[in-house]
Motif scaffolding. Structure first.
Motif, mmCIF file in Angstrom:
data_model
loop_
_atom_site.group_PDB
_atom_site.id
_atom_site.type_symbol
_atom_site.label_atom_id
_atom_site.label_comp_id
_atom_site.label_asym_id
_atom_site.label_seq_id
_atom_site.Cartn_x
_atom_site.Cartn_y
_atom_site.Cartn_z
ATOM 1 N N LYS A 20 0.805 -1.150 -0.105
ATOM 2 C CA LYS A 20 -0.030 -0.020 0.028
ATOM 3 C C LYS A 20 0.964 1.124 -0.023
ATOM 4 C CE LYS A 20 -4.166 1.657 2.375
ATOM 5 N NZ LYS A 20 -4.963 1.238 1.009
ATOM 6 N N GLU A 21 2.041 1.270 0.759
ATOM 7 C CA GLU A 21 3.065 2.323 0.704
ATOM 8 C C GLU A 21 3.503 2.625 -0.508
ATOM 9 O OE1 GLU A 21 3.400 4.506 3.368
ATOM 10 O OE2 GLU A 21 2.354 3.389 4.814
ATOM 11 N N ILE A 22 3.739 1.435 -1.464
ATOM 12 C CA ILE A 22 4.468 1.678 -2.617
ATOM 13 C C ILE A 22 3.417 2.085 -3.695
ATOM 14 C CG2 ILE A 22 5.241 0.175 -4.528
ATOM 15 C CD1 ILE A 22 7.403 0.587 -2.969
ATOM 16 N N HIS A 23 2.102 1.706 -3.414
ATOM 17 C CA HIS A 23 1.109 2.224 -4.356
ATOM 18 C C HIS A 23 0.910 3.770 -3.852
ATOM 19 C CE1 HIS A 23 -3.184 3.335 -5.323
ATOM 20 N NE2 HIS A 23 -2.640 2.756 -6.461
ATOM 21 N N ALA A 24 0.975 4.261 -2.786
ATOM 22 C CA ALA A 24 1.022 5.727 -2.527
ATOM 23 C C ALA A 24 2.016 6.205 -3.127
ATOM 24 C CB ALA A 24 1.000 5.712 -0.776
ATOM 25 N N ALA A 25 3.417 5.755 -3.040
ATOM 26 C CA ALA A 25 4.331 6.469 -3.761
ATOM 27 C C ALA A 25 4.240 6.673 -5.159
ATOM 28 C CB ALA A 25 5.639 5.506 -3.502
ATOM 29 N N HIS A 26 3.399 5.667 -5.903
ATOM 30 C CA HIS A 26 3.176 5.727 -7.248
ATOM 31 C C HIS A 26 1.964 6.921 -7.499
ATOM 32 C CE1 HIS A 26 5.201 1.899 -8.038
ATOM 33 N NE2 HIS A 26 5.385 2.210 -9.013
ATOM 34 N N VAL A 27 0.974 6.851 -6.558
ATOM 35 C CA VAL A 27 0.014 7.969 -6.739
ATOM 36 C C VAL A 27 0.715 9.167 -6.664
ATOM 37 C CG1 VAL A 27 -2.091 8.924 -5.488
ATOM 38 C CG2 VAL A 27 -1.711 6.475 -5.659
ATOM 39 N N ILE A 43 5.230 22.365 -6.875
ATOM 40 C CA ILE A 43 4.171 21.501 -6.474
ATOM 41 C C ILE A 43 4.628 20.005 -6.609
ATOM 42 C CG2 ILE A 43 1.818 20.650 -6.539
ATOM 43 C CD1 ILE A 43 0.928 23.661 -7.026
ATOM 44 N N ALA A 44 5.308 19.822 -7.977
ATOM 45 C CA ALA A 44 5.894 18.581 -8.417
ATOM 46 C C ALA A 44 6.862 18.195 -7.341
ATOM 47 C CB ALA A 44 6.138 18.810 -9.955
ATOM 48 N N LYS A 45 7.827 19.131 -7.070
ATOM 49 C CA LYS A 45 9.004 18.665 -6.303
ATOM 50 C C LYS A 45 8.404 18.337 -4.945
ATOM 51 C CE LYS A 45 12.800 21.182 -8.584
ATOM 52 N NZ LYS A 45 13.416 22.273 -8.422
ATOM 53 N N PHE A 46 7.347 19.194 -4.400
ATOM 54 C CA PHE A 46 6.748 18.789 -2.967
ATOM 55 C C PHE A 46 6.279 17.059 -3.257
ATOM 56 C CE2 PHE A 46 3.251 18.592 -0.127
ATOM 57 C CZ PHE A 46 3.542 18.942 0.847
ATOM 58 N N LEU A 47 5.363 16.947 -4.138
ATOM 59 C CA LEU A 47 4.945 15.648 -4.297
ATOM 60 C C LEU A 47 5.796 14.531 -4.754
ATOM 61 C CD1 LEU A 47 1.880 16.671 -6.521
ATOM 62 C CD2 LEU A 47 1.852 15.714 -4.410
ATOM 63 N N PHE A 48 6.988 14.744 -5.470
ATOM 64 C CA PHE A 48 7.961 13.749 -5.535
ATOM 65 C C PHE A 48 8.699 13.462 -4.406
ATOM 66 C CE2 PHE A 48 8.847 15.768 -10.103
ATOM 67 C CZ PHE A 48 7.678 14.970 -10.647
ATOM 68 N N ARG A 49 8.822 14.710 -3.379
ATOM 69 C CA ARG A 49 9.462 14.195 -2.093
ATOM 70 C C ARG A 49 8.679 13.272 -1.206
ATOM 71 N NH1 ARG A 49 10.221 20.010 -2.021
ATOM 72 N NH2 ARG A 49 8.805 20.252 -0.286
ATOM 73 N N HIS A 50 7.596 13.562 -1.370
ATOM 74 C CA HIS A 50 6.475 12.661 -0.758
ATOM 75 C C HIS A 50 6.457 11.327 -1.260
ATOM 76 C CE1 HIS A 50 5.411 15.357 2.622
ATOM 77 N NE2 HIS A 50 5.904 16.221 1.674
ATOM 78 N N ASN A 56 10.220 5.050 1.514
ATOM 79 C CA ASN A 56 10.734 4.700 2.424
ATOM 80 C C ASN A 56 10.058 4.077 3.567
ATOM 81 O OD1 ASN A 56 13.057 6.020 1.490
ATOM 82 N ND2 ASN A 56 12.785 7.943 2.488
ATOM 83 N N HIS A 57 8.800 4.595 3.682
ATOM 84 C CA HIS A 57 7.829 3.783 4.557
ATOM 85 C C HIS A 57 7.596 2.113 4.270
ATOM 86 C CE1 HIS A 57 5.585 7.814 5.464
ATOM 87 N NE2 HIS A 57 6.811 7.849 6.054
ATOM 88 N N SER A 58 7.729 2.060 2.888
ATOM 89 C CA SER A 58 7.421 0.665 2.346
ATOM 90 C C SER A 58 8.575 -0.129 3.008
ATOM 91 C CB SER A 58 7.294 0.389 0.973
ATOM 92 O OG SER A 58 7.077 -0.671 0.452
ATOM 93 N N ILE A 59 10.025 0.192 2.862
ATOM 94 C CA ILE A 59 10.888 -0.150 3.373
ATOM 95 C C ILE A 59 10.847 -0.691 4.821
ATOM 96 C CG2 ILE A 59 13.529 0.121 3.492
ATOM 97 C CD1 ILE A 59 12.550 -0.666 0.811
ATOM 98 N N LYS A 60 10.569 0.415 5.512
ATOM 99 C CA LYS A 60 10.206 -0.022 7.129
ATOM 100 C C LYS A 60 9.419 -1.279 7.083
ATOM 101 C CE LYS A 60 10.696 5.107 8.503
ATOM 102 N NZ LYS A 60 12.147 4.757 9.422
#
Length: 183
Positions: A20-27, A43-50, A56-60
């Motif tokens: 789910k975290e990886i999916h969030a990254a893709h979104v 805005i793009a940079k902000f979203l890319f950072r997130h 990173n959450h997925s890796i945790k």
């Protein structure tokens, strides 16, 4: 000797959350590409950072399952939603996605309590706090756009918002950290 310290159902729930975290990254990556394509590089940079933060959450989650003797399962990731129609739709999508993620994490917290899996409960508390921050950041996006004029904002207001989000911190101030000196 079996060294696995997770139930089968907990291992699956944690693996599902990893995916789910990886999916969030893709979104967020998809939304960032959409924003960049429309000229909103900040805005793009902000979203890319997130998007990176979600990876990173997925890796945790992956590391935790491995450390508890389990084997996380990587599943197919659903495609991100269609491009948003507007910045409001984009920011609303970010917020809805974070609320959905919070609900999923709370479900695993409930499961850890039912199973008396206190190690997992403790691990998840970082994510509980993180989701408060994530929802706050998403709500701030919506609020900032409303202040700028929403979908009827002037180009000048959107330019200012775009530049502000490019430099925006990746963490939100949380209520539990507030004091009389630092509300």
């Amino acid at each position: 000797m079996n060294t696995k310290r997770l139930s089968e159902s907990m291992e699956k729930a944690l693996s599902d959350q990893m995916n789910k975290e990886i999916h969030a990254a893709h979104v967020f990556l998809s939304y960032g590409i959409w924003a960049d394509d429309r000229g909103y590089q900040g805005i793009a940079k902000f979203l890319f950072r997130h998007a990176q933060e979600e990876r990173n959450h997925s890796i945790k989650f992956m590391e935790y399952v491995l450390n508890r003797g389990g084997k996380p399962k990587v599943e197919a990731i659903p495609a991100p939603p269609e491009d948003p129609e507007s910045l409001s739709a984009c920011f609303d999508g970010v917020f809805r996605h974070e609320v959905d993620n919070t609900t999923a994490i709370y479900s695993i917290v409930d499961k850890s309590m039912e199973e008396k899996d206190w190690a997992t409960w403790n691990f998840l508390q970082w994510f509980v706090k993180e989701q408060v921050e994530e929802e706050t950041l998403a709500q701030d996006l919506i609020d900032k756009l409303k202040i700028a004029g929403g979908d009827r904002a002037t180009d000048e207001s959107l330019f200012t918002l775009d530049k502000a989000l490019e430099q925006a911190p990746d963490e939100a101030p949380l209520a539990q950290d507030a004091t009389a000196d630092n509300p």
